[in-house]
Design an enzyme around this catalytic site. Structure first.
Site, PDB file in Angstrom:
ATOM      1  N   ASN A 189       0.963  -1.293   0.269  1.00 55.10           N
ATOM      2  CA  ASN A 189      -0.001   0.078  -0.053  1.00 55.10           C
ATOM      3  C   ASN A 189       0.710   1.309  -0.020  1.00 55.10           C
ATOM      4  O   ASN A 189       1.612   1.617   0.992  1.00 55.10           O
ATOM      5  CB  ASN A 189      -0.905   0.117   1.371  1.00 55.10           C
ATOM      6  N   TRP A 190       0.919   1.779  -1.216  1.00 58.08           N
ATOM      7  CA  TRP A 190       1.890   3.019  -1.497  1.00 58.08           C
ATOM      8  C   TRP A 190       1.354   4.307  -0.574  1.00 58.08           C
ATOM      9  O   TRP A 190       2.078   5.186  -0.585  1.00 58.08           O
ATOM     10  CB  TRP A 190       2.252   3.146  -2.681  1.00 58.08           C
ATOM     11  N   LYS A 191       0.105   4.006  -0.309  1.00 57.34           N
ATOM     12  CA  LYS A 191      -0.446   5.458   0.104  1.00 57.34           C
ATOM     13  C   LYS A 191      -0.160   6.656  -0.597  1.00 57.34           C
ATOM     14  O   LYS A 191      -0.376   6.496  -1.948  1.00 57.34           O
ATOM     15  CB  LYS A 191       0.045   5.743   1.805  1.00 57.34           C
ATOM     16  N   GLU A 193      -6.773   4.940   7.780  1.00 57.94           N
ATOM     17  CA  GLU A 193      -6.542   6.364   7.597  1.00 57.94           C
ATOM     18  C   GLU A 193      -7.812   7.251   6.958  1.00 57.94           C
ATOM     19  O   GLU A 193      -7.899   8.289   6.925  1.00 57.94           O
ATOM     20  CB  GLU A 193      -5.162   6.403   6.447  1.00 57.94           C
ATOM     21  N   SER A 203       3.850  -1.771  10.319  1.00 57.20           N
ATOM     22  CA  SER A 203       5.134  -1.773  10.467  1.00 57.20           C
ATOM     23  C   SER A 203       5.896  -3.068  10.182  1.00 57.20           C
ATOM     24  O   SER A 203       6.714  -3.531  11.064  1.00 57.20           O
ATOM     25  CB  SER A 203       5.841  -1.153  11.937  1.00 57.20           C
ATOM     26  N   HIS A 230      -9.451   1.519   5.002  1.00 56.48           N
ATOM     27  CA  HIS A 230      -8.145   1.753   5.771  1.00 56.48           C
ATOM     28  C   HIS A 230      -8.365   2.825   6.869  1.00 56.48           C
ATOM     29  O   HIS A 230      -9.294   3.518   6.771  1.00 56.48           O
ATOM     30  CB  HIS A 230      -7.171   2.312   4.680  1.00 56.48           C
ATOM     31  N   GLY A 233       2.784   2.942  10.854  1.00 58.38           N
ATOM     32  CA  GLY A 233       3.834   3.572  10.590  1.00 58.38           C
ATOM     33  C   GLY A 233       4.459   4.116  12.028  1.00 58.38           C
ATOM     34  O   GLY A 233       5.208   5.125  12.074  1.00 58.38           O
ATOM     35  N   GLY A 282       3.144  -0.994   4.187  1.00 55.19           N
ATOM     36  CA  GLY A 282       3.394   0.401   3.764  1.00 55.19           C
ATOM     37  C   GLY A 282       4.567   1.089   3.558  1.00 55.19           C
ATOM     38  O   GLY A 282       5.093   0.574   2.367  1.00 55.19           O
ATOM     39  N   GLY A 283       5.222   1.687   4.591  1.00 58.14           N
ATOM     40  CA  GLY A 283       6.561   2.143   4.421  1.00 58.14           C
ATOM     41  C   GLY A 283       7.555   1.526   3.733  1.00 58.14           C
ATOM     42  O   GLY A 283       8.410   1.723   2.833  1.00 58.14           O
ATOM     43  N   GLU A 338      -5.073  -4.428  10.880  1.00 57.25           N
ATOM     44  CA  GLU A 338      -4.269  -3.674  10.901  1.00 57.25           C
ATOM     45  C   GLU A 338      -4.397  -2.830  12.300  1.00 57.25           C
ATOM     46  O   GLU A 338      -5.274  -1.768  12.333  1.00 57.25           O
ATOM     47  CB  GLU A 338      -4.273  -2.480   9.551  1.00 57.25           C
TER      48      GLU A 338
HETATM   49  P1  13P Z   1       3.199   0.811   7.658  1.00 55.33           P
HETATM   50  O1  13P Z   1       3.854  -0.540   6.853  1.00 55.33           O
HETATM   51  O2  13P Z   1       3.941   1.975   6.991  1.00 55.33           O
HETATM   52  O3  13P Z   1       3.192   0.612   9.075  1.00 55.33           O
HETATM   53  O4  13P Z   1       1.618   0.810   7.161  1.00 55.33           O
HETATM   54  C1  13P Z   1       0.938   0.043   7.383  1.00 55.33           C
HETATM   55  C2  13P Z   1      -0.486   0.126   6.284  1.00 55.33           C
HETATM   56  O5  13P Z   1      -1.256   0.992   7.161  1.00 55.33           O
HETATM   57  C3  13P Z   1      -0.634  -0.664   5.282  1.00 55.33           C
HETATM   58  O6  13P Z   1      -1.997  -0.519   4.667  1.00 55.33           O
END
Ligand code: 13P
Length: 248
Positions: free
Chosen positions: A9-11, A97, A209, A95, A170, A230-231, A164
């Protein structure tokens, strides 16, 4: 029965040219990986170029959001049919967010799930508790509500559940394998109540994470079928290592 499902998930990251650079380096590194479902969710603006790069590869395309109407006067929104048309196989729905910054409720999430499925998209439905909910013993009730309401009036086909925990997103603070396994087992039980034996074919993946350092121990959990990253999915080297995790 369930194949590992590893999704990026590149956000709100990567321009079109950054997407091209990533994919041209990433695709050859994972082309021999045949036993994992690999999925990448770039931002909307990169979907077209990613669809082109990913055609005839073992990597599937996903979007990060969708609206629940088919078309019409909904400025700024994107419909399920548009995502299918551009080559998406999956969409991430609910998600944390989006729940936090865009006020998506379980009801809105459910409308999106149903619309996406109706159009033929696979759905990665995200659920998870925040720190306060965990510390006050509400984790299971949050998961129950997220799964039951999110999947209300829909069948199990094409569904992936992403657990999640918000406190792990993050933050560098990953759920321990035990915490993840406990939540995944609970979700599996909820799915069994709703779908019976068929629930055993649904992938339940973990997000929060995930890194090259913790992927192997997470993937060793019995009810953990994959990850949503994510990251650590933004760098070719670390996402390759995650896709090519070691079976412990
Ligand atoms: P991180 O891997 O950056 O913690 O993000 C997780 C996430 O929200 C994937 O959708």
């Amino acid at each position: 029965m369930r194949r590992p499902f590893i999704a990026a998930n590149w956000k709100m990251n990567k321009t079109v040219s950054e997407t091209q650079d990533f994919l041209s380096a990433f695709i050859p590194e994972v082309k021999e990986v045949k036993d994992v479902d690999i999925v990448i969710a770039p931002p909307f603006t990169s979907l077209a170029v990613a669809a082109e790069e990913l055609s005839n590869t073992n990597i599937k395309l996903a979007a990060q959001n969708v609206f629940y109407e088919e078309k019409g006067a909904y400025t700024g929104e994107v419909s399920p049919l548009m995502l299918i048309d551009i080559g998406c196989k999956y969409v991430i729905v609910g998600h944390s967010e989006r729940r936090q910054y865009f006020h998506e409720t379980d009801e809105i999430v459910n409308r999106k799930v149903r619309a996406a499925k109706k159009a033929g998209l696979g759905v990665i439905l995200c659920v998870g508790e925040d720190l306060e909910e965990r510390e006050t013993g509400k984790t299971f009730s949050v998961l129950e509500k997220g799964v039951d309401k999110g999947l209300s009036e829909t069948d199990y086909e094409g569904i992936v559940i992403a657990y999640e925990p918000i406190w792990a997103i993050g933050t560098g603070r990953t759920a321990t394998p035990e915490q993840a396994q406990e939540a995944h087992e609970f979700i599996r039980e909820r799915l069994r109540l709703n779908y019976g034996k068929k629930a055993d074919s649904i992938c339940i993946i973990y997000g929060g994470s995930v890194t090259p350092d913790n992927i192997d121990s997470l993937m060793a959990c019995k009810d953990l079928d994959g990850v949503l990253v994510g990251g650590a999915s933004l760098k070719v080297e670390s996402f390759v290592r995650i896709v090519r995790f070691n079976r412990l």
